[in-house]
Design a protein around this motif. Structure first.
Motif, PDB file in Angstrom:
ATOM      1  N   VAL A 194       0.858  -1.194   0.000  1.00  0.00           N
ATOM      2  CA  VAL A 194       0.000   0.000   0.000  1.00  0.00           C
ATOM      3  C   VAL A 194       0.895   1.245   0.000  1.00  0.00           C
ATOM      4  O   VAL A 194       1.861   1.335   0.761  1.00  0.00           O
ATOM      5  CB  VAL A 194      -0.909  -0.001   1.252  1.00  0.00           C
ATOM      6  CG1 VAL A 194      -1.768   1.257   1.287  1.00  0.00           C
ATOM      7  CG2 VAL A 194      -1.778  -1.256   1.273  1.00  0.00           C
ATOM      8  N   ASP A 195       0.576   2.211  -0.894  1.00  0.00           N
ATOM      9  CA  ASP A 195       1.402   3.429  -0.946  1.00  0.00           C
ATOM     10  C   ASP A 195       0.949   4.444   0.117  1.00  0.00           C
ATOM     11  O   ASP A 195       0.067   4.170   0.943  1.00  0.00           O
ATOM     12  CB  ASP A 195       1.394   4.033  -2.344  1.00  0.00           C
ATOM     13  CG  ASP A 195       0.046   4.666  -2.714  1.00  0.00           C
ATOM     14  OD1 ASP A 195      -0.874   4.663  -1.861  1.00  0.00           O
ATOM     15  OD2 ASP A 195      -0.078   5.183  -3.839  1.00  0.00           O
ATOM     16  N   GLU A 196       1.565   5.642   0.100  1.00  0.00           N
ATOM     17  CA  GLU A 196       1.322   6.645   1.155  1.00  0.00           C
ATOM     18  C   GLU A 196      -0.109   7.172   1.144  1.00  0.00           C
ATOM     19  O   GLU A 196      -0.595   7.683   2.149  1.00  0.00           O
ATOM     20  CB  GLU A 196       2.305   7.805   0.996  1.00  0.00           C
ATOM     21  CG  GLU A 196       2.189   8.615  -0.276  1.00  0.00           C
ATOM     22  CD  GLU A 196       2.915   7.960  -1.453  1.00  0.00           C
ATOM     23  OE1 GLU A 196       2.921   8.546  -2.548  1.00  0.00           O
ATOM     24  OE2 GLU A 196       3.484   6.854  -1.255  1.00  0.00           O
ATOM     25  N   THR A 197      -0.831   7.021   0.008  1.00  0.00           N
ATOM     26  CA  THR A 197      -2.207   7.516  -0.041  1.00  0.00           C
ATOM     27  C   THR A 197      -3.179   6.554   0.623  1.00  0.00           C
ATOM     28  O   THR A 197      -4.280   6.950   1.012  1.00  0.00           O
ATOM     29  CB  THR A 197      -2.651   7.735  -1.487  1.00  0.00           C
ATOM     30  OG1 THR A 197      -2.767   6.457  -2.162  1.00  0.00           O
ATOM     31  CG2 THR A 197      -1.651   8.630  -2.224  1.00  0.00           C
ATOM     32  N   ARG A 201      -3.857   2.966  -3.120  1.00  0.00           N
ATOM     33  CA  ARG A 201      -3.256   2.271  -4.254  1.00  0.00           C
ATOM     34  C   ARG A 201      -2.240   1.255  -3.777  1.00  0.00           C
ATOM     35  O   ARG A 201      -1.688   1.383  -2.679  1.00  0.00           O
ATOM     36  CB  ARG A 201      -2.581   3.258  -5.211  1.00  0.00           C
ATOM     37  CG  ARG A 201      -3.522   4.237  -5.872  1.00  0.00           C
ATOM     38  CD  ARG A 201      -2.769   5.267  -6.696  1.00  0.00           C
ATOM     39  NE  ARG A 201      -1.852   6.062  -5.873  1.00  0.00           N
ATOM     40  CZ  ARG A 201      -1.221   7.138  -6.293  1.00  0.00           C
ATOM     41  NH1 ARG A 201      -1.383   7.543  -7.558  1.00  0.00           N
ATOM     42  NH2 ARG A 201      -0.412   7.797  -5.511  1.00  0.00           N
ATOM     43  N   LEU A 202      -1.994   0.273  -4.646  1.00  0.00           N
ATOM     44  CA  LEU A 202      -0.930  -0.690  -4.430  1.00  0.00           C
ATOM     45  C   LEU A 202       0.200  -0.371  -5.396  1.00  0.00           C
ATOM     46  O   LEU A 202      -0.029  -0.010  -6.552  1.00  0.00           O
ATOM     47  CB  LEU A 202      -1.433  -2.113  -4.690  1.00  0.00           C
ATOM     48  CG  LEU A 202      -2.506  -2.659  -3.731  1.00  0.00           C
ATOM     49  CD1 LEU A 202      -3.032  -3.987  -4.246  1.00  0.00           C
ATOM     50  CD2 LEU A 202      -1.957  -2.799  -2.321  1.00  0.00           C
ATOM     51  N   ARG A 203       1.427  -0.528  -4.894  1.00  0.00           N
ATOM     52  CA  ARG A 203       2.584  -0.244  -5.741  1.00  0.00           C
ATOM     53  C   ARG A 203       3.474  -1.486  -5.743  1.00  0.00           C
ATOM     54  O   ARG A 203       3.756  -2.063  -4.684  1.00  0.00           O
ATOM     55  CB  ARG A 203       3.352   0.963  -5.215  1.00  0.00           C
ATOM     56  CG  ARG A 203       4.463   1.433  -6.149  1.00  0.00           C
ATOM     57  CD  ARG A 203       5.103   2.706  -5.608  1.00  0.00           C
ATOM     58  NE  ARG A 203       4.153   3.799  -5.531  1.00  0.00           N
ATOM     59  CZ  ARG A 203       3.855   4.602  -6.549  1.00  0.00           C
ATOM     60  NH1 ARG A 203       4.430   4.402  -7.742  1.00  0.00           N
ATOM     61  NH2 ARG A 203       2.982   5.572  -6.413  1.00  0.00           N
ATOM     62  N   CYS A 255       6.356  -3.875  -5.482  1.00  0.00           N
ATOM     63  CA  CYS A 255       7.585  -3.753  -4.695  1.00  0.00           C
ATOM     64  C   CYS A 255       8.592  -4.845  -5.075  1.00  0.00           C
ATOM     65  O   CYS A 255       9.796  -4.585  -5.113  1.00  0.00           O
ATOM     66  CB  CYS A 255       7.262  -3.848  -3.213  1.00  0.00           C
ATOM     67  SG  CYS A 255       8.683  -3.654  -2.116  1.00  0.00           S
ATOM     68  N   ARG A 271       2.723  -1.555 -12.531  1.00  0.00           N
ATOM     69  CA  ARG A 271       3.442  -1.073 -11.345  1.00  0.00           C
ATOM     70  C   ARG A 271       2.496  -0.486 -10.306  1.00  0.00           C
ATOM     71  O   ARG A 271       2.741  -0.610  -9.105  1.00  0.00           O
ATOM     72  CB  ARG A 271       4.475  -0.031 -11.776  1.00  0.00           C
ATOM     73  CG  ARG A 271       5.360   0.441 -10.635  1.00  0.00           C
ATOM     74  CD  ARG A 271       6.600   1.105 -11.157  1.00  0.00           C
ATOM     75  NE  ARG A 271       7.421   0.168 -11.906  1.00  0.00           N
ATOM     76  CZ  ARG A 271       8.251  -0.722 -11.349  1.00  0.00           C
ATOM     77  NH1 ARG A 271       8.353  -0.800 -10.033  1.00  0.00           N
ATOM     78  NH2 ARG A 271       8.970  -1.525 -12.104  1.00  0.00           N
ATOM     79  N   VAL A 272       1.404   0.176 -10.710  1.00  0.00           N
ATOM     80  CA  VAL A 272       0.460   0.793  -9.765  1.00  0.00           C
ATOM     81  C   VAL A 272      -0.939   0.285 -10.078  1.00  0.00           C
ATOM     82  O   VAL A 272      -1.379   0.304 -11.237  1.00  0.00           O
ATOM     83  CB  VAL A 272       0.494   2.333  -9.857  1.00  0.00           C
ATOM     84  CG1 VAL A 272      -0.524   2.949  -8.889  1.00  0.00           C
ATOM     85  CG2 VAL A 272       1.888   2.861  -9.540  1.00  0.00           C
ATOM     86  N   GLY A 304      -0.384  -4.920   2.137  1.00  0.00           N
ATOM     87  CA  GLY A 304      -0.143  -5.135   0.711  1.00  0.00           C
ATOM     88  C   GLY A 304      -0.814  -6.434   0.258  1.00  0.00           C
ATOM     89  O   GLY A 304      -1.750  -6.931   0.912  1.00  0.00           O
TER      90      GLY A 304
END
Length: 618
Positions: free
Chosen positions: A34-37, A40-42, A44, A58-59, A119
């Motif tokens: 999980v990203d900073e927002t 969304r998933l990013r 890794c 990627r996202v 994630g």
């Protein structure tokens, strides 16, 4: 090696993914976080993905229909897609996945201990297929392993950060300590050694540590410790002095902060710090001492001390003043600043006041006497003096320190004395004209008569000579009387005793019974000016009795001792009104007493009468 690695999290997860991929042939694994927002998933870790697909995927949004991973993250449940080409969840990404030979995707959410989404972990296959029961357990285990690796990596990072912070603290004025359940303390660095303080390591720490705390602080320190258990108390802060190896005292601050639990959650120790605050405390003491000196000086100075600043427009703001300063203007300092100091100044003096403020702003020392009206309309005379300080304020304003003295009574007294002097001058003029002038006129006429007789060759008659001698002697006596009236108490005219006797005799002849009681014809080693002031004080006291007291008797009592000369003027009149301490006569007596270092006291007697006492130390 994987769990203890200090490598970045992405590198660690890539190692985990390769480890998982080794369990089954033909399987590709990925981990998204999980990203900073939080929306969304990013991607890794996906070391085996085709390059183009890894870049394209990627996202991914966390939402239903965003492939296996986006949907599993949204549902917080495992999502099994056996054929991405036909699945509604892969409608947006199916053609992309198929173009890279990916046909099946099983995804499971990765959650932390609080069941928060961290994630997803996904397994990809190149052919459509569903997992067996064993593979389902394998996927769940892989997700749990991923969550553990992520948590362990965060814990190791926190430990490394803590160690870095500890290393940063070492060598500074902060000492770290740990207090365990047995009430013992151990130091985590050499803070005590750096300050020359006995760390009291080993047994009986508490007693040994308290033995070197300042006697004025020990009671407060023990009370603070008694209010807490070794490990369960809440945070606290306490300042105290501790003895150094050289025998001096050093101020320190003790702060208890973090309680440390064991694996079972039981609190086993408490971490805290000791901070060297000696310089700060001593600076605070010096500031406090300087402020007390300032307040004491302000009390001793005649007048009221103030501080102010003058801005670039010439406006003055009083920033500090002693307790009595506001009484001059009849309002508090804040109100004085709000209304503006110049609004209290008499219009006749405002121009001069503006000029003095401008001079202050230029760095000059100024002094001025001016008239002011208080908020209640009371009029006063002030003498104000001020001097700029060397350092300006951060805003560039001029900082000044000054004094304001209420000279209303002094001005009135000077005016009264000038009037008295003018009256005395008029009296002397009248005496010279009516007394000495008439005598000298008679002498002049008689001498002309003698001259005329002599020019005619006639002898001057003896009776004319005798008359001339009488006139001259009369002139001498008149002159002596005038001189006596100017300085009656001086040695040239018999001294203070003779002057007081003459004063009493004068008032007795005027009808007021007045007696002088003195130890014989006393002699004092006092100068003429002091004797004259004492005489004038007594004269003023008797005059006040005649004018105001309706007395039937007055006594002047003189007492001489090795320590002091005391003169009392006592009457049996109506008595001075309670609380009255003003009036030109009283101000004049106080002024003369101050001039010779004497003290005046005025007391109402019972059942009637007043006593005025002047006491001069010998």
């Amino acid at each position: 090696t994987l769990l203890g690695s200090q490598a970045p999290l992405g590198t660690v997860l890539e190692g985990l993914v390769r480890y998982v991929e080794g369990w089954t042939d033909g399987m590709l694994c990925s981990v998204m976080l999980v990203d900073e927002t939080g929306k969304r998933l990013r991607l890794c870790a996906a070391p085996s993905f085709p390059g183009g697909y890894a870049e394209a995927a990627r996202v991914v949004s966390i939402a239903e229909g965003e492939g296996s991973c986006g949907t599993a993250a949204a549902r917080k449940q495992m999502v099994i897609v056996d054929d991405v080409e036909t699945s509604a969840l892969w409608r947006r990404y199916a053609s992309l996945a198929v173009s890279f030979g990916l046909r099946a995707c099983w995804s499971v959410p990765v959650l932390d201990d609080a069941q928060r989404l961290v994630g997803t972990l996904a397994l990809y296959y190149t052919v459509p297929r569903r997992p067996s029961g064993a593979e389902m357990k394998f996927i769940e285990f892989a997700a749990q392993l991923t969550a553990f690796v992520i948590r362990r990596h965060a814990e190791l990072a926190e430990l490394r950060n803590g160690a870095a912070r500890l290393n940063a603290v070492a060598g500074t004025g902060i000492g770290l300590w740990e207090r365990v359940a047995t009430n013992e303390r151990r130091w985590l660095d050499d803070w005590c050694g750096r300050l020359g303080i006995d760390p009291c390591d080993g047994a009986n720490f508490e007693d040994r540590w308290c033995a070197q705390i300042h006697p004025a602080d020990i009671s407060r320190y023990r009370s603070r410790q008694a209010a807490s258990t070794p490990v369960a108390a809440g945070p606290y802060v306490i300042d105290f002095r501790v003895r150094t190896a050289r025998g001096g005292w050093r101020w320190v601050q003790e702060r208890s902060a973090t309680a440390v639990p064991d694996a079972g959650g039981t609190l086993t120790s408490r971490i805290g710090v000791c901070i060297d605050i000696d310089e700060r405390k001593r600076a605070e003491f010096e500031r406090s001492l300087a402020a007390e000196r300032y307040r004491t000086l302000a009390r001793l100075v005649r007048g009221h001390v103030f501080e102010a600043r003058i801005d670039l427009n010439g406006r003055i703001e009083f920033t500090w003043a002693d307790d009595e300063f506001a009484g001059i203007f009849g309002c508090e300092r804040e109100e004085l600043n709000r209304r503006g100091w110049q609004s209290f100044v008499d219009p006749r003096d405002r121009g001069a006041a503006v000029d003095r403020l401008a001079a202050l702003g230029r760095g000059e020392t100024v002094e001025i006497e001016l008239r002011v009206s208080s908020a209640s309309g009371e009029r006063r005379w002030l003498r104000m003096a001020a001097e700029p300080l060397a350092a300006a304020t951060p805003d560039g304003d001029a900082s000044v320190i000054g004094m304001a003295e209420d000279i209303t009574n002094r001005k009135a007294l000077v005016e009264h004395m000038l009037g008295a002097i003018h009256g005395e001058q008029r009296r002397i003029g009248a005496d010279l004209h009516d007394g000495l002038g008439q005598v000298l006129t008679g002498v002049s006429l008689l001498l002309r008569s003698c001259q005329t007789r002599a020019l005619r060759g006639e002898a001057v008659a003896p009776d004319q000579i005798e008359h001339l001698i009488e006139l001259v002697n009369g002139a001498i006596e008149t002159t002596r009387g005038l001189a006596y009236g100017l300085a009656p108490g001086t040695a040239e005219y018999g001294g203070l005793f003779f002057a007081l006797s003459a004063l009493a005799q004068h008032y007795r002849q005027s009808g007021l019974p007045i007696e002088l009681a003195a130890p014989g014809e006393f002699t004092l080693a006092i100068d003429s000016a002091t004797a004259d002031h004492l005489y004038r004080i007594v004269q003023e006291a008797v005059t006040n009795v005649v004018r105001h007291a309706n007395a039937t008797r007055v006594n002047i009592n003189v007492t001489v001792s090795p320590e002091a000369l005391i003169i009392d003027v006592i009457d049996d009149g109506s008595g001075i009104p309670e609380g009255r301490r003003s009036g030109f006569g009283l101000h004049s007596m106080h002024y003369r007493a101050d001039a010779i270092g004497a003290r005046i006291s005025v007391a109402r007697l019972q059942p009637r009468g007043t006593r005025v006492r002047v006491r001069l130390k010998r």
